[in-house]
Motif scaffolding. Structure first.
Motif, mmCIF file in Angstrom:
data_model
loop_
_atom_site.group_PDB
_atom_site.id
_atom_site.type_symbol
_atom_site.label_atom_id
_atom_site.label_comp_id
_atom_site.label_asym_id
_atom_site.label_seq_id
_atom_site.Cartn_x
_atom_site.Cartn_y
_atom_site.Cartn_z
ATOM 1 N N ARG A 269 -9.519 -10.882 8.481
ATOM 2 C CA ARG A 269 -9.663 -9.619 7.769
ATOM 3 C C ARG A 269 -8.807 -8.532 8.398
ATOM 4 N NH1 ARG A 269 -15.224 -7.443 8.340
ATOM 5 N NH2 ARG A 269 -15.485 -9.672 8.555
ATOM 6 N N HIS A 270 -8.683 -8.532 9.718
ATOM 7 C CA HIS A 270 -7.924 -7.507 10.427
ATOM 8 C C HIS A 270 -6.651 -8.085 11.028
ATOM 9 C CE1 HIS A 270 -11.274 -4.855 9.892
ATOM 10 N NE2 HIS A 270 -12.073 -5.703 10.483
ATOM 11 N N SER A 271 -6.050 -9.000 10.342
ATOM 12 C CA SER A 271 -4.895 -9.695 10.885
ATOM 13 C C SER A 271 -3.627 -8.870 10.744
ATOM 14 C CB SER A 271 -4.711 -11.021 10.164
ATOM 15 O OG SER A 271 -3.573 -11.674 10.632
ATOM 16 N N SER A 272 -2.755 -9.011 11.730
ATOM 17 C CA SER A 272 -1.459 -8.349 11.662
ATOM 18 C C SER A 272 -0.426 -9.227 10.956
ATOM 19 C CB SER A 272 -0.977 -8.021 13.067
ATOM 20 O OG SER A 272 -0.818 -9.222 13.802
ATOM 21 N N ALA A 273 -0.853 -10.357 10.449
ATOM 22 C CA ALA A 273 0.066 -11.259 9.772
ATOM 23 C C ALA A 273 0.179 -10.974 8.270
ATOM 24 C CB ALA A 273 -0.374 -12.706 9.980
ATOM 25 N N TRP A 274 -0.676 -10.125 7.731
ATOM 26 C CA TRP A 274 -0.597 -9.835 6.303
ATOM 27 C C TRP A 274 0.666 -9.086 5.891
ATOM 28 C CZ3 TRP A 274 -3.123 -12.469 2.931
ATOM 29 C CH2 TRP A 274 -4.349 -13.017 3.243
ATOM 30 N N PRO A 275 1.095 -8.035 6.607
ATOM 31 C CA PRO A 275 2.307 -7.331 6.160
ATOM 32 C C PRO A 275 3.563 -8.204 6.088
ATOM 33 C CG PRO A 275 1.069 -5.932 7.629
ATOM 34 C CD PRO A 275 0.409 -7.278 7.662
ATOM 35 N N PRO A 276 3.868 -9.053 7.101
ATOM 36 C CA PRO A 276 5.061 -9.888 6.929
ATOM 37 C C PRO A 276 4.929 -10.889 5.791
ATOM 38 C CG PRO A 276 4.195 -10.116 9.165
ATOM 39 C CD PRO A 276 3.311 -9.179 8.438
ATOM 40 N N LEU A 277 3.707 -11.384 5.558
ATOM 41 C CA LEU A 277 3.499 -12.325 4.456
ATOM 42 C C LEU A 277 3.782 -11.653 3.119
ATOM 43 C CD1 LEU A 277 2.385 -15.150 3.550
ATOM 44 C CD2 LEU A 277 0.191 -13.985 3.293
ATOM 45 N N LEU A 278 3.215 -10.471 2.923
ATOM 46 C CA LEU A 278 3.409 -9.775 1.656
ATOM 47 C C LEU A 278 4.853 -9.322 1.470
ATOM 48 C CD1 LEU A 278 0.128 -7.686 1.568
ATOM 49 C CD2 LEU A 278 0.634 -9.794 0.346
ATOM 50 N N MET A 279 5.476 -8.844 2.541
ATOM 51 C CA MET A 279 6.875 -8.425 2.423
ATOM 52 C C MET A 279 7.798 -9.620 2.172
ATOM 53 S SD MET A 279 7.036 -5.238 2.354
ATOM 54 C CE MET A 279 8.794 -5.020 2.457
ATOM 55 N N GLY A 280 7.506 -10.754 2.795
ATOM 56 C CA GLY A 280 8.311 -11.951 2.550
ATOM 57 C C GLY A 280 8.216 -12.400 1.105
ATOM 58 N N PHE A 281 6.994 -12.432 0.574
ATOM 59 C CA PHE A 281 6.839 -12.792 -0.833
ATOM 60 C C PHE A 281 7.516 -11.774 -1.733
ATOM 61 C CE2 PHE A 281 2.943 -15.497 0.119
ATOM 62 C CZ PHE A 281 3.632 -16.672 -0.096
ATOM 63 N N GLY A 282 7.413 -10.497 -1.378
ATOM 64 C CA GLY A 282 8.063 -9.463 -2.180
ATOM 65 C C GLY A 282 9.569 -9.621 -2.202
ATOM 66 N N MET A 283 10.159 -9.944 -1.052
ATOM 67 C CA MET A 283 11.611 -10.139 -0.998
ATOM 68 C C MET A 283 12.031 -11.344 -1.839
ATOM 69 S SD MET A 283 12.136 -9.339 3.042
ATOM 70 C CE MET A 283 13.887 -9.685 3.128
ATOM 71 N N MET A 284 11.260 -12.413 -1.761
ATOM 72 C CA MET A 284 11.608 -13.603 -2.538
ATOM 73 C C MET A 284 11.416 -13.367 -4.030
ATOM 74 S SD MET A 284 10.335 -16.828 -0.249
ATOM 75 C CE MET A 284 8.646 -16.315 -0.125
ATOM 76 N N LEU B 283 3.588 -5.295 -4.211
ATOM 77 C CA LEU B 283 3.445 -5.841 -2.863
ATOM 78 C C LEU B 283 3.905 -4.834 -1.810
ATOM 79 C CD1 LEU B 283 4.565 -9.532 -3.381
ATOM 80 C CD2 LEU B 283 2.278 -8.712 -2.862
ATOM 81 N N ALA B 284 4.984 -4.120 -2.097
ATOM 82 C CA ALA B 284 5.460 -3.103 -1.158
ATOM 83 C C ALA B 284 4.448 -1.965 -1.022
ATOM 84 C CB ALA B 284 6.812 -2.563 -1.614
ATOM 85 N N VAL B 285 3.832 -1.554 -2.109
ATOM 86 C CA VAL B 285 2.812 -0.505 -2.057
ATOM 87 C C VAL B 285 1.594 -1.000 -1.275
ATOM 88 C CG1 VAL B 285 1.176 0.806 -3.494
ATOM 89 C CG2 VAL B 285 3.574 0.658 -4.147
ATOM 90 N N THR B 286 1.234 -2.258 -1.464
ATOM 91 C CA THR B 286 0.108 -2.831 -0.729
ATOM 92 C C THR B 286 0.383 -2.833 0.768
ATOM 93 O OG1 THR B 286 -0.421 -4.233 -2.629
ATOM 94 C CG2 THR B 286 -1.344 -4.875 -0.502
ATOM 95 N N VAL B 287 1.596 -3.186 1.165
ATOM 96 C CA VAL B 287 1.945 -3.181 2.592
ATOM 97 C C VAL B 287 1.887 -1.756 3.145
ATOM 98 C CG1 VAL B 287 3.838 -3.580 4.219
ATOM 99 C CG2 VAL B 287 3.272 -5.300 2.529
ATOM 100 N N ALA B 288 2.366 -0.791 2.382
ATOM 101 C CA ALA B 288 2.297 0.601 2.834
ATOM 102 C C ALA B 288 0.846 1.043 3.011
ATOM 103 C CB ALA B 288 3.016 1.510 1.846
ATOM 104 N N LEU B 289 -0.034 0.656 2.089
ATOM 105 C CA LEU B 289 -1.446 0.991 2.228
ATOM 106 C C LEU B 289 -2.076 0.302 3.431
ATOM 107 C CD1 LEU B 289 -2.646 0.973 -1.486
ATOM 108 C CD2 LEU B 289 -2.402 2.929 0.043
ATOM 109 N N LEU B 290 -1.689 -0.952 3.692
ATOM 110 C CA LEU B 290 -2.197 -1.649 4.876
ATOM 111 C C LEU B 290 -1.792 -0.929 6.155
ATOM 112 C CD1 LEU B 290 -1.676 -5.427 4.024
ATOM 113 C CD2 LEU B 290 -3.831 -4.234 4.343
ATOM 114 N N PHE B 291 -0.544 -0.459 6.222
ATOM 115 C CA PHE B 291 -0.092 0.289 7.394
ATOM 116 C C PHE B 291 -0.865 1.595 7.552
ATOM 117 C CE2 PHE B 291 4.056 -2.113 7.379
ATOM 118 C CZ PHE B 291 3.850 -2.703 8.612
ATOM 119 N N LEU B 292 -1.103 2.302 6.444
ATOM 120 C CA LEU B 292 -1.858 3.557 6.517
ATOM 121 C C LEU B 292 -3.299 3.318 6.960
ATOM 122 C CD1 LEU B 292 -0.554 5.434 3.361
ATOM 123 C CD2 LEU B 292 -0.110 5.977 5.756
ATOM 124 N N LEU B 293 -3.940 2.286 6.417
ATOM 125 C CA LEU B 293 -5.308 1.980 6.813
ATOM 126 C C LEU B 293 -5.388 1.568 8.272
ATOM 127 C CD1 LEU B 293 -6.588 0.084 3.659
ATOM 128 C CD2 LEU B 293 -7.227 2.369 4.428
#
Length: 108
Positions: free
Chosen positions: A42-57, A82-92
């Motif tokens: 739930r509090h993993s730091s692996a979510w942002p690279p996963l979402l950004m990688g999928f977004g790039m692809m 996906l980019a907006v989700t990553v930004a929200l994850l960083f803010l949270l």
């Protein structure tokens, strides 16, 4: 040359997805001794690279494969979400870290 640059973005997205898979595995192995794996995920730091990688692809692959305009437009919309989700994850995460730090108020 431009095609090579586009495919390099796709490869970077794949690298980010593989990196996040490794981070998930490492955090789960580390959590076996401490907390429950669900709490770590739930509090993993692996979510942002996963979402950004999928977004790039998702942003590049339909265009490179010659998909129709509708498919490319939908892929761009998903990539933006996906980019907006990553930004929200960083803010949270920043908000959670700011709340966890002790308030250092020294009074003379």
């Amino acid at each position: 040359m431009l095609g090579f640059m586009d495919w390099s973005v796709v490869v970077m997205g794949c690298v980010l997805v593989l990196l996040s898979a490794g981070l998930f595995w490492w955090q789960r192995a580390r959590a076996k001794k401490r907390a429950s794996p669900g709490q770590v995920m739930r509090h993993s730091s692996a979510w942002p690279p996963l979402l950004m990688g999928f977004g790039m692809m998702i942003a590049k692959v339909p265009h490179l494969l010659g998909a129709s305009f509708t498919v490319v437009d939908i892929a761009d919309s998903v990539s933006l979400m996906l980019a907006v989700t990553v930004a929200l994850l960083f803010l949270l995460n920043a908000r959670r870290r700011a709340a966890a730090e002790p308030c250092d108020t020294e009074q003379d």
